[in-house]
Each structure stands twice: as structure tokens, then as C-alpha cells.
Design a protein around this motif. Structure first.
Motif, PDB file in Angstrom:
ATOM      1  N   PRO A 132     -10.985   6.652  -2.013  1.00  0.00           N
ATOM      2  CA  PRO A 132     -10.428   5.066  -2.251  1.00  0.00           C
ATOM      3  C   PRO A 132      -9.273   4.322  -1.584  1.00  0.00           C
ATOM      4  CG  PRO A 132     -10.756   6.462  -4.368  1.00  0.00           C
ATOM      5  CD  PRO A 132     -10.946   7.466  -3.107  1.00  0.00           C
ATOM      6  N   PRO A 133      -8.357   5.195  -1.354  1.00  0.00           N
ATOM      7  CA  PRO A 133      -7.446   4.560  -0.471  1.00  0.00           C
ATOM      8  C   PRO A 133      -7.842   4.438   1.148  1.00  0.00           C
ATOM      9  CG  PRO A 133      -6.571   6.988  -0.764  1.00  0.00           C
ATOM     10  CD  PRO A 133      -7.717   6.685  -1.660  1.00  0.00           C
ATOM     11  N   LEU A 134      -8.621   5.288   1.613  1.00  0.00           N
ATOM     12  CA  LEU A 134      -9.278   5.273   2.896  1.00  0.00           C
ATOM     13  C   LEU A 134     -10.208   3.906   2.787  1.00  0.00           C
ATOM     14  CD1 LEU A 134      -9.962   6.307   5.792  1.00  0.00           C
ATOM     15  CD2 LEU A 134     -11.593   7.846   4.649  1.00  0.00           C
ATOM     16  N   GLY A 135     -11.033   3.870   1.649  1.00  0.00           N
ATOM     17  CA  GLY A 135     -12.061   2.888   1.609  1.00  0.00           C
ATOM     18  C   GLY A 135     -11.120   1.409   1.482  1.00  0.00           C
ATOM     19  N   SER A 136      -9.996   1.464   0.818  1.00  0.00           N
ATOM     20  CA  SER A 136      -9.288   0.216   1.045  1.00  0.00           C
ATOM     21  C   SER A 136      -8.615   0.012   2.381  1.00  0.00           C
ATOM     22  CB  SER A 136      -7.908   0.550  -0.014  1.00  0.00           C
ATOM     23  OG  SER A 136      -8.240   0.647  -1.399  1.00  0.00           O
ATOM     24  N   ALA A 137      -8.134   1.116   3.018  1.00  0.00           N
ATOM     25  CA  ALA A 137      -7.487   0.677   4.330  1.00  0.00           C
ATOM     26  C   ALA A 137      -8.718   0.177   5.439  1.00  0.00           C
ATOM     27  CB  ALA A 137      -7.115   1.939   4.795  1.00  0.00           C
ATOM     28  N   VAL A 153      -0.774  -5.254  -8.273  1.00  0.00           N
ATOM     29  CA  VAL A 153      -0.734  -4.495  -6.708  1.00  0.00           C
ATOM     30  C   VAL A 153      -2.005  -5.279  -5.923  1.00  0.00           C
ATOM     31  CG1 VAL A 153      -0.091  -2.582  -7.566  1.00  0.00           C
ATOM     32  CG2 VAL A 153      -2.543  -2.883  -7.498  1.00  0.00           C
ATOM     33  N   GLY A 154      -2.078  -5.215  -4.795  1.00  0.00           N
ATOM     34  CA  GLY A 154      -2.976  -5.855  -3.833  1.00  0.00           C
ATOM     35  C   GLY A 154      -4.086  -4.833  -3.509  1.00  0.00           C
ATOM     36  N   SER A 155      -4.855  -5.347  -2.462  1.00  0.00           N
ATOM     37  CA  SER A 155      -5.765  -4.236  -2.000  1.00  0.00           C
ATOM     38  C   SER A 155      -5.346  -2.892  -1.504  1.00  0.00           C
ATOM     39  CB  SER A 155      -6.671  -5.125  -0.866  1.00  0.00           C
ATOM     40  OG  SER A 155      -7.186  -6.298  -1.312  1.00  0.00           O
ATOM     41  N   THR A 156      -4.546  -2.867  -0.883  1.00  0.00           N
ATOM     42  CA  THR A 156      -3.952  -1.303  -0.476  1.00  0.00           C
ATOM     43  C   THR A 156      -3.542  -0.772  -1.506  1.00  0.00           C
ATOM     44  OG1 THR A 156      -3.628  -2.419   1.598  1.00  0.00           O
ATOM     45  CG2 THR A 156      -2.528  -0.368   1.012  1.00  0.00           C
ATOM     46  N   GLY A 157      -2.880  -1.408  -2.348  1.00  0.00           N
ATOM     47  CA  GLY A 157      -2.082  -0.887  -3.585  1.00  0.00           C
ATOM     48  C   GLY A 157      -3.197  -0.532  -4.638  1.00  0.00           C
ATOM     49  N   MET A 195       2.255   0.442 -12.044  1.00  0.00           N
ATOM     50  CA  MET A 195       1.369   1.462 -11.507  1.00  0.00           C
ATOM     51  C   MET A 195       1.851   3.251 -11.799  1.00  0.00           C
ATOM     52  SD  MET A 195      -0.258   1.753  -7.673  1.00  0.00           S
ATOM     53  CE  MET A 195       1.359   1.679  -6.830  1.00  0.00           C
ATOM     54  N   VAL A 196       3.085   3.112 -11.799  1.00  0.00           N
ATOM     55  CA  VAL A 196       3.713   4.651 -12.066  1.00  0.00           C
ATOM     56  C   VAL A 196       3.296   5.178 -13.574  1.00  0.00           C
ATOM     57  CG1 VAL A 196       5.659   6.136 -12.239  1.00  0.00           C
ATOM     58  CG2 VAL A 196       5.573   4.341 -10.345  1.00  0.00           C
ATOM     59  N   ILE A 246      -4.530   3.086  -3.501  1.00  0.00           N
ATOM     60  CA  ILE A 246      -3.305   3.808  -3.931  1.00  0.00           C
ATOM     61  C   ILE A 246      -3.296   3.963  -5.343  1.00  0.00           C
ATOM     62  CG2 ILE A 246      -0.816   4.373  -3.970  1.00  0.00           C
ATOM     63  CD1 ILE A 246      -0.555   2.639  -1.518  1.00  0.00           C
ATOM     64  N   LEU A 247      -3.607   3.299  -6.078  1.00  0.00           N
ATOM     65  CA  LEU A 247      -3.811   3.540  -7.460  1.00  0.00           C
ATOM     66  C   LEU A 247      -4.827   4.522  -8.013  1.00  0.00           C
ATOM     67  CD1 LEU A 247      -3.168   2.520 -10.803  1.00  0.00           C
ATOM     68  CD2 LEU A 247      -4.581   0.897 -10.424  1.00  0.00           C
ATOM     69  N   VAL A 248      -5.988   4.232  -7.565  1.00  0.00           N
ATOM     70  CA  VAL A 248      -7.106   5.024  -7.845  1.00  0.00           C
ATOM     71  C   VAL A 248      -6.672   6.458  -7.147  1.00  0.00           C
ATOM     72  CG1 VAL A 248      -9.535   5.178  -7.235  1.00  0.00           C
ATOM     73  CG2 VAL A 248      -8.678   3.112  -7.518  1.00  0.00           C
TER      74      VAL A 248
END
Length: 419
Positions: A160-165, A259-263, A316-317, A266-268
Motif C-alpha cells: 500500500p505505501p508503495l502503491g500510494s507513492a 491524512v492525504g494520499s501518501t498518509g 492515525m497513531v 502509511i496508515l494501511v
């Protein structure tokens, strides 16, 4: 414990090839877990329309699981995996090309999700039915733990973070990346040694009688065993309640957590930390604690974590910390449930039983997605977690008496006799 003919005494090279293929594939799937809802959210802000992406991807488990199980029991399981993943890769290449041409439609996302889900029906059932042909019986927990670990890392932690990036850098990149992962997976599966009959059931007439009778054998086997029935029904409810929130998670992240797209990526990934930890340690935990103790606490803690996210998860935390419990427990539960099924289900029924179980368990996912979209639209986004967690807790409590009969190690059951 001695392994059967053609089965490695350890995990073995062929299992490692299948496992490596699954690792590569799940990273690509994780990329799409972030990219598909992000793209849908760019097209529309309607929670219900966004939830339909998840609905389309999980719908094949309702429509195709039973015929898929028959196919897995009638044909070479390795070849089925190759054919299904080739179709998935082709669909991804088409959508990647359309995205590169800036042709983005919701219906195309729904169609892609449905095609990928249809392929997963075959690949998932065949890959799990094939494990007893690759490893010894006393290695089931270890093999399943490795699969659960890479599934969590790929689909939830790394992907997911790779996909968001990739999505933030250039919209078509996640789809091209995923197509490449499926092609690499095909190459790895192709390298598995293909001995005649190795990945077929022992009897060529394993699916006997009428088509309907053959189709229902897997369901009847599950429903006739009280423990397997309880495991499958609990998984059904668990998936339904979880997907109520997951189907609209991108909106929950944007509007409630801010949070935005990148966040979002990170959340997932953060929510998957528990699954990664649980996957790495699950087989040791099962061996040390014992299944009968674990079944008392794992389902209850999972439901409680969802409920608390709905009540107090506003940053998020907190959400990541609470979901850590849910994902860790899910990893442990999956290892126990898959190993139980592989021990108790005879080879000639394995494909149909796995598919029947997944039809029931995963068939609730599209329904959960629709329910989540409706709850988010009519009540609130946090209510998808609160209501889902409450339902999960109540159902888990009702199944405890049956789950406490979980054996320390189940012996294979005789094949089901049909009239």
C-alpha cells in the motif's frame, strides 16, 4: 513424521518457488489495494460508489467459488494457477494502457476488480490445496505461517505505501507495476517440478455423480463437521464486519483522520504491523500456547479492537495501535484454521472444500462493502467500525462453546460418501 510420496520432508525447493511467486504477487496486490480506492476517490467522493470497488473484487467468491472448487479438484492445480494469473496479468495490462491514455472510468475499475477477484478464486484455492503435495504434514503450520506472513507484508505493509507513492508520482504506474508482478509470479510457478499426477487428486473420478452433487460435496462436508462449520461461519462474520470499514477506509482516512494520499498508504501499512508480527511468530505461538487457549481470546480481541477504533480512533497513531491487535490475531487465526482444514479434509475434496469455505467466508466481503457504504452514508464513517466490532464480539461469544472443542491435532477425516 514421515512424508508421503513426492512430499519433501522439509518445506523444500518447490514450496519455496510457490511461496516466492505468492510473495511477488501479493506485493502487487498491495499496490492495488491503495491505488484502486485512491483512483476511485479521484473520480467520485460518493462512499457507496467507492465501496463498489471492493464489492466487485470480492463478488466472485459468491458467484464462482463452487464451480472454481470443482475445477481445482478435476484439473492440475499448478496449471490452473498459471492460467488464472496469466488472465489477471492481461487484464492489468489493458487497464494500465487505458490509464496511460488518461481514460479513467469507474466501470473499468469495477471490471478490473472483478477479473482480479475471479482469478483469485482459482489461484487461492489451488495454492492452498497444493501445499500437502509439497510439504510434510508436520510442516503445515510452518508453511501456512510463511504464506500468511508474506500475504500481510505484501498486501498490507509494503504494497500500500508503495502503491500510494507510485500513484502520487504517476497515475498509471501502480497498474504497470502490478502487471509485472503477475508475470514474475508466472515464471516462478512455471519452475515448479511438474511430475505426472503430482498436483491432481489420486482418483480421476473424485468429482463423481451429477454436477450439482459434486458441487455441493464441499459445502456438505463443512456443514457436517461442527468445528469446521463454526470456523467458516465465524470467518464469514469477521470478514463482513471488517469490510464494512475497509471499503470506505480511504474516506475515513481523509475526512476523520485528516491524512492525504501518501498518509493513506502509511496508515494501511501501519495497520498491517500486527499481521507482520503475528505472521512471523504465529506457528511458535500456536505450539507454545496451544490452540484451545488461543480460540478463547483471539476472536474476542479482534472484535474489541474494531469496536474501540469506532469509539476513540480519531488520529492515525491510535487507529494503528488498536488495529495492531486485530491484524496480529487474524494472522494467528488464519494459520490455525488453514492447518486444521488441511488435516481434516481429504485430498479428493480439498479444492471444493476450500472453495466452499471461501465462498462462505469471502462471500460476505462484498456484502460488508455494501453495508459499510450504506452505514457511512446514512450514519457516519466511524459507525462502520463501531457496528462491525459489536457484531463481531457477539458472534464470537456465541461460537466459544464449539471452538473450545478444537483438537490439538486433527486426523484426516474419511472421504464423504454420497448417495
Amino acid at each position: 513424521m514421515r512424508a508421503g510420496p513426492g512430499v519433501a520432508t522439509g518445506l523444500g525447493g518447490d514450496f519455496n518457488r510457490i511461496w516466492s511467486a505468492y510473495t511477488v504477487q501479493t506485493i502487487g496486490e498491495g499496490v492495488l489495494i491503495a491505488a484502486l480506492p485512491l483512483l476511485a476517490a479521484r473520480v467520485t467522493g460518493n462512499p457507496l460508489l467507492i465501496s463498489w470497488v471492493g464489492f466487485a473484487q470480492e463478488l466472485p467468491w459468491l458467484l464462482l467459488a463452487i464451480p472454481g472448487g470443482i475445477i481445482v479438484d478435476r484439473h492440475d492445480r499448478r496449471r490452473l494457477m498459471l492460467g488464472a494469473q496469466a488472465g489477471q496479468a492481461a487484464a492489468l495490462l489493458v487497464v494500465a494502457t487505458l490509464a496511460s491514455l488518461h481514460l479513467t472510468w469507474l466501470w473499468a475499475l469495477y471490471l478490473l476488480a472483478f477479473v482480479l477477484g475471479s482469478g483469485d478464486v482459482i489461484v487461492s484455492s489451488a495454492s492452498k490445496a497444493i501445499i500437502p503435495a509439497l510439504v510434510a504434514k508436520d510442516q503445515f503450520e510452518k508453511a501456512n505461517a510463511r504464506n500468511v506472513t508474506v500475504e500481510t507484508i505484501g498486501r498490507q505493509f509494503a504494497g500500500p505505501p508503495l502503491g500510494s507513492a507510485l500513484f502520487a508520482f504517476a497515475l498509471p504506474l501502480p497498474f504497470w507495476f502490478n502487471a509485472i508482478t503477475y508475470l514474475l509470479s508466472l515464471i516462478l510457478i512455471k519452475q515448479v517440478r511438474h511430475q505426472p499426477g503430482r498436483f491432481l487428486v489420486e482418483s480421476p473420478n473424485a468429482v463423481s455423480g451429477s454436477r450439482w452433487k459434486g458441487a455441493t460435496e464441499g459445502i456438505r462436508f463443512l456443514m457436517a463437521n461442527p468445528l469446521l462449520r463454526a470456523v467458516i461461519l465465524l470467518a464469514c462474520v469477521s470478514n463482513f464486519t471488517l469490510f464494512m470499514s475497509q471499503a470506505v477506509l480511504v474516506l475515513f482516512a481523509h475526512t476523520v483522520l485528516g491524512v492525504g494520499s501518501t498518509g493513506y498508504g502509511i496508515l494501511v501499512a501501519g495497520m498491517a504491523l500486527g499481521g507482520v508480527a503475528g505472521g512471523f511468530t504465529s506457528h511458535r505461538i500456536v505450539e507454545k500456547v496451544g490452540t484451545r487457549r488461543l480460540v478463547r481470546i483471539v476472536p474476542l480481541l479482534s472484535g474489541l479492537s474494531l469496536l474501540l477504533i469506532g469509539l476513540v480512533g480519531r488520529n492515525m497513531v491510535i487507529v494503528i495501535c488498536l488495529y495492531f491487535v486485530r491484524s496480529a490475531n487474524l494472522a494467528i487465526w488464519n494459520v490455525m484454521a488453514q492447518s486444521l482444514s488441511q488435516r481434516m479434509v481429504p485430498n479428493e475434496l480439498r479444492g471444493r472444500t476450500i472453495s466452499a469455505g471461501r465462498m462462505i467466508a469471502f462471500g460476505s466481503l462484498p456484502l460488508g462493502a455494501l453495508a459499510g457504504g450504506l452505514v457511512a452514508s446514512d450514519i457516519s464513517l466511524p459507525a462502520t467500525w463501531t457496528i462491525g466490532g459489536a457484531i463481531h464480539l457477539l458472534v464470537a461469544l456465541s461460537f466459544l462453546p464449539v471452538l473450545l472443542k478444537w483438537p490439538r491435532e486433527a486426523a484426516p477425516e474419511p472421504a464423504v460418501k454420497t448417495a
